[in-house]
Design an enzyme around this catalytic site. Sequence first.
Site, PDB file in Angstrom:
ATOM      1  CG  ASP A   1      -0.283   0.120   2.548  1.00  0.00           C
ATOM      2  OD1 ASP A   1       0.773  -0.528   2.737  1.00  0.00           O
ATOM      3  OD2 ASP A   1      -0.788   0.839   3.428  1.00  0.00           O
TER       4      ASP A   1
ATOM      5  CD  GLU B   1       4.039   1.009   7.103  1.00  0.00           C
ATOM      6  OE1 GLU B   1       4.755   1.332   8.062  1.00  0.00           O
ATOM      7  OE2 GLU B   1       3.667   1.834   6.241  1.00  0.00           O
TER       8      GLU B   1
END
Length: 452
Positions: free
Chosen positions: A86, A150
């Site tokens: 991400d 994250e």
Amino acid sequence: MTIENFVHESNKTTLEQLDAFLRIPSISTSPQHDRDCRKAAQWLADHLDGAGCTATLLGSDTHPVVWAESPHVPGRPTVLVYGHYDVQPPDPLDLWDTPPFEPTVRDGNVYARGATDDKGQVFSIVAAYQAVTRSGSPPVNVKFLIEGQEETGSEVLTDLLHREPQRVAADAVLVSDSSYYAPGWPALYTALRGICYCEITVRTLKSDLHSGLYGGVAPNAHEALVRILGQLKSPNGRIRIPGLYEAVERPSAAERKAWKQLPFNERTYRQREVGAKALTGIAGRTPLERTWALPTFEIHGITGGFTAEGAKTVIPAVASAKVSLRLVPRQRAKTVERQLRKRVKELAPPYAQISLDFVHGADPVQADVTAPPFDCIRRAFREVERREVVSIRSGGSIPIVPLLATGGAPVVLTGVGLPDDRLHAPNEKLSLDQFWKGVRVFGRFFELMGAS
Ligand code: BES
Ligand code: MN
Ligand code: MN
């Protein structure tokens, strides 16, 4: 030798694959991009399958964890690779020289959101795996654990690891999600900061009021909020939250001495990297100590009242602020949340209704970098870079690291980015030289771990 061959022969295809991966706008914080997050996960899983691993998607339809295992080689150690697919939102878009999801190579750098944080670095480890498995079975057992949250607190992966803690059983965990200390200076991280991210909302009225008719008697929510915020830090940089510094330990004299030996020019750092007229923070502490070993309190944004074009005479009923504290080893996110909540309540005037929402948090990390896997990564960097790695800390956070460490395996925190990669900012980039150094270093790490 096989690694070098891979670097030369697969150069073009590897960069095309990196380009395809970077093109997917896997922004985990905006629900509009849920499908893109899934797509990035699927892309990576397919790629790992193609590289000979067995890959699956776990834990979520929208932000799955990519789990992939290399063919099992009996008797060999296991390396668990952690990273994230991400990325942060790319805005402000107009400050990008080329669009964030159209990767572009200029002067040896690839420019794209996620180039250095962390898709480019994840892909350099994947390419390293391909390099060392080109002519047969892997030198070491490898498990990939690549998450898609994250940047937003790692909820899916946290739940997964609580349900299935055996996934982190390994002989070493490898994380490449940061940078060299400086060009030519590879780094191992001995600590990362934690974080406690909250939103504070203040209500002072049933509804907004005319500031002429009621100005003078009606309590202003924005004013109440900024008074509270203003009292949370003194002008000299000390955070005014009782108990906050109790757990904070000064780095040892030896650690501070080692930091003094690092190349660091305060003036260049201030002008080029920070871009400010002065540095703030606690006097008597070096910038490295202030960013690596002390807690912070930052206001990220304030909303409420009238902020549109033109003028509107209103007394706002509600105002809110997103804030966070960075935490250093021995502090705990949960404790700090309690301390902040208590202080904010104390500072609130009696007419204000206050709420504090905990958004996400992570405990800080402290790593002892003496276990055997650290010898392997040191040697790999020495061979490739011809310089010893330096042990440093970072002010940033990687929320899942404390959980990765619960399996008992040493967590190798390193990176192949450079300090000017502009992660989270416009024109994020990764030097392609650094990318290929990563392929060589992580390839050697796999080989050396296998031989250990
Ligand atoms: N890769 C960074 C953290 C990082 C950068 C660590 C450089 C060490 C050196 C990571 O992707 C990141 O940005 N983490 C967030 C976590 C937060 C949103 C919970 C951070 O630090 O703000
Ligand atoms: Mn990252
Ligand atoms: Mn990041």
